[in-house]
Motif scaffolding. Structure first.
Motif, short mmCIF file in Angstrom:
data_model
loop_
_atom_site.label_atom_id
_atom_site.label_comp_id
_atom_site.label_asym_id
_atom_site.label_seq_id
_atom_site.Cartn_x
_atom_site.Cartn_y
_atom_site.Cartn_z
N UNK A 88 1.05 -1.34 -0.41
CA UNK A 88 -0.05 -0.05 -0.20
C UNK A 88 0.77 0.69 0.07
N UNK A 89 1.84 1.08 0.40
CA UNK A 89 2.92 2.34 0.61
C UNK A 89 2.79 3.16 1.65
N UNK A 90 2.81 4.60 0.81
CA UNK A 90 2.45 5.46 2.26
C UNK A 90 1.24 5.83 2.63
N UNK A 91 0.03 5.29 1.51
CA UNK A 91 -1.13 5.79 2.19
C UNK A 91 -1.71 5.16 2.71
N UNK A 92 -0.74 3.68 2.95
CA UNK A 92 -1.73 3.12 4.05
C UNK A 92 -2.59 2.40 4.17
N UNK A 93 -3.20 1.45 5.40
CA UNK A 93 -3.74 0.38 5.41
C UNK A 93 -5.05 -0.02 6.03
N UNK A 94 -6.12 0.18 6.50
CA UNK A 94 -6.90 -0.09 7.55
C UNK A 94 -7.91 -1.52 7.36
N UNK A 95 -6.44 -1.99 9.18
CA UNK A 95 -8.16 -3.13 9.13
C UNK A 95 -8.55 -3.22 8.67
N UNK A 96 -9.42 -4.73 7.76
CA UNK A 96 -10.78 -4.67 7.50
C UNK A 96 -11.26 -5.63 9.14
N UNK A 97 -10.82 -6.28 9.77
CA UNK A 97 -11.47 -7.15 10.72
C UNK A 97 -10.98 -7.25 12.09
N UNK A 98 -11.17 -8.56 13.32
CA UNK A 98 -10.94 -7.82 15.00
C UNK A 98 -9.37 -8.66 14.02
N UNK A 99 -9.16 -9.76 13.32
CA UNK A 99 -7.56 -10.27 12.63
C UNK A 99 -6.60 -9.36 11.92
N UNK A 100 -7.52 -8.66 11.54
CA UNK A 100 -6.22 -7.44 10.80
C UNK A 100 -5.44 -6.58 11.87
N UNK A 101 -7.47 -6.38 12.92
CA UNK A 101 -7.08 -5.26 14.18
C UNK A 101 -5.50 -5.78 14.65
N UNK A 102 -6.14 -6.83 15.75
CA UNK A 102 -4.61 -7.42 16.27
C UNK A 102 -3.00 -7.78 15.75
N UNK A 103 -3.26 -8.13 14.12
CA UNK A 103 -2.12 -8.18 13.56
C UNK A 103 -1.19 -6.81 13.70
#
Length: 474
Positions: A52-67
């Motif tokens: 994603x580079x400098x624009x970043x990425x938002x976690x999609x769910x609880x699992x990705x939020x924990x990661x």
């Protein structure tokens, strides 16, 4: 201690130094640098954040939020916060001691904020009072000069906000600077955040141009998680926003006239708080561009070494070098390439065996050992320019006549050449290198004097360490 619980999902961006290996099974990087093994669930998210580079990425769910939370904890990703109005949550503390023109510019840039000016026994007390009144700031006065740390503590005692912004009187801030920094504190682990501090000066002298490239208060253009052993290990208090709760164990040590900011940041880190550098906000700080004042300030910074070593034993060693790497470099400089290669190969084999249970291939161990060899050589060169500068300058004089001196000179100068290539300062290469050597020696002289006066060898003594950390798991 930080409040419990995980932060709300927020966009994260990949740290520029982190590298995914073996299809995303391992990350090399973080603060401090290390090898982190990723679970299968974490690998896809890590790859997407990197891509994603400098624009970043938002976690999609609880699992990705924990990661994301785990990667934030290790400094492999950084938060991308969105500015929003919230300055009512913060009080700005400005310690002042004369220099009314600079104080006027500082307070002018802070109009509309809750500001406490602490006059640290200025000679022109009436002038400070008039400026504070004109700009709508509250004023507290010290009868005797107590230093910047004590002045900040006095200001803290007169503020009730949950967030405290410390700002030196020779700084000016851009509009909305706090709106861009305060969202970091949505993460309950964050104890302090600092903007980038860039130099402000008139004219275009050699030192002014050098300051533009290498200001001592400029922590760089990239976001950082500040940690012991990380690429960024402290922040200056010229502009620093702190959670009041994080100061429950004490704010600035009033007995320290220099180094009080390093001491505070280290105590915050030791208490478990996250400390972040956000270069998306730039504060301007009056630069010293007179040669004597410029060199004297570097020397003064160095004189904090003994006091910091007393308060934080073992954290201010000039260089930590792996025993394996030290042996390999000594053998190589002694023109014994085969034994040097054998030491490096043995170190690689030992590491490969240690990480094999985690599923790592030998190629990963080769990368880690190679990086360690280079990093330790650079660290030695850094110490030879600073704390050990008399030895370093002797090596520069003897380069070409001694293998050891030539190798030492290479470790000193190669990083400066890399700086020239990557930063492209508006200073010619020869004078840039000379100024870098002088400012490092000025700082190192302060370290030497303070260590000798206090009879504390810690700031001068290298640490020989075991070469490998255990792998983390994300």
């Amino acid at each position: 201690m930080p409040a419990p619980g995980s932060p709300a999902p927020t966009p994260v961006r990949w740290d520029r130094r982190a590298r995914l290996r073996q299809g995303g099974a391992f990350v090399l990087g973080g603060a401090p640098w290390g090898v982190v093994r990723l679970t299968p669930a974490a690998r896809d998210f890590a790859r997407r954040v990197r891509d994603a580079g400098p624009r970043g990425l938002v976690p999609r769910d609880a699992v990705e939020s924990r990661v994301a939370d785990l990667l934030l904890e290790r400094g492999i990703v950084h938060p991308l916060v969105t500015p929003r109005p919230g300055t009512a949550r913060a009080t700005v503390i400005v310690p002042a001691h004369d220099r009314l023109g600079l104080l006027d510019a500082c307070l002018r840039s802070l109009r509309g904020l809750d500001v406490v000016v602490v006059d640290d026994a200025s000679a022109d007390a009436e002038g400070v009072r008039r400026l504070a009144s004109a700009h709508g700031a509250r004023l507290v006065r010290h009868a005797a000069n107590a230093g910047p740390g004590a002045a900040r503590n006095t200001g803290l005692a007169h503020a009730q906000s949950p967030l405290i912004a410390f700002l030196d009187s020779d700084c000016v801030v851009p509009p909305g600077w706090l709106d861009a920094l305060l969202p970091h504190f949505d993460d309950p682990r964050v104890g302090a955040v600092a903007p980038r501090v860039r130099p402000r000066h008139d004219g275009d002298s050699l030192l002014a141009r050098h300051e533009d490239a290498r200001s001592s208060l400029d922590m760089g253009p990239h976001p950082e998680l500040v940690r012991h052993g990380a690429p960024l290990g402290f922040l200056p208090s010229a502009a620093l926003v702190v959670r009041r709760e994080a100061l429950a164990g004490g704010a600035f040590e009033p007995s320290l006239r220099v180094g009080e900011d390093v001491d505070l940041v280290w105590r915050l880190i030791d208490a478990g708080w996250h400390v972040r550098h956000d270069p998306g906000v730039e504060v301007r700080h009056e630069a010293r561009v007179h040669p004597v004042a410029w060199a004297r300030r570097r020397y003064e910074y160095g004189t904090s070494a003994a006091d910091l070593d007393r308060r934080h034993p073992g954290k201010l060693v000039p260089v930590r070098i792996s025993a394996w790497n030290l042996a390999a470099w000594v053998l190589a400089v002694s023109q014994r390439p085969l034994p040097a290669a054998a030491v490096a190969a043995t170190a690689t084999a030992v590491l490969a065996n240690r990480i094999a249970d985690a599923g790592a291939r030998p190629s990963l161990a080769i990368r880690v050992v190679g990086k360690g060899l280079v990093a330790d050589a650079v660290a030695v060169g850094h110490a030879l320019r600073r704390e050990w500068w008399p030895l370093g300058w002797a090596a520069l004089v003897l380069a070409g006549r001694s293998r050891v001196a030539t190798a030492a000179s290479a470790t000193m100068l190669a990083p400066l050449v890399l700086e020239l290539v990557t930063t492209r300062p508006r200073v010619d290469p020869l004078r840039y290198v000379l100024l870098r050597l002088v400012e490092d020696a000025a700082y190192g002289s302060g370290v030497l004097v303070s260590a000798l006066r206090a009879r504390r060898p810690g700031p001068l003594r290298p640490e020989i360490r075991l070469p490998f950390r255990g792998t983390g798991r994300g």
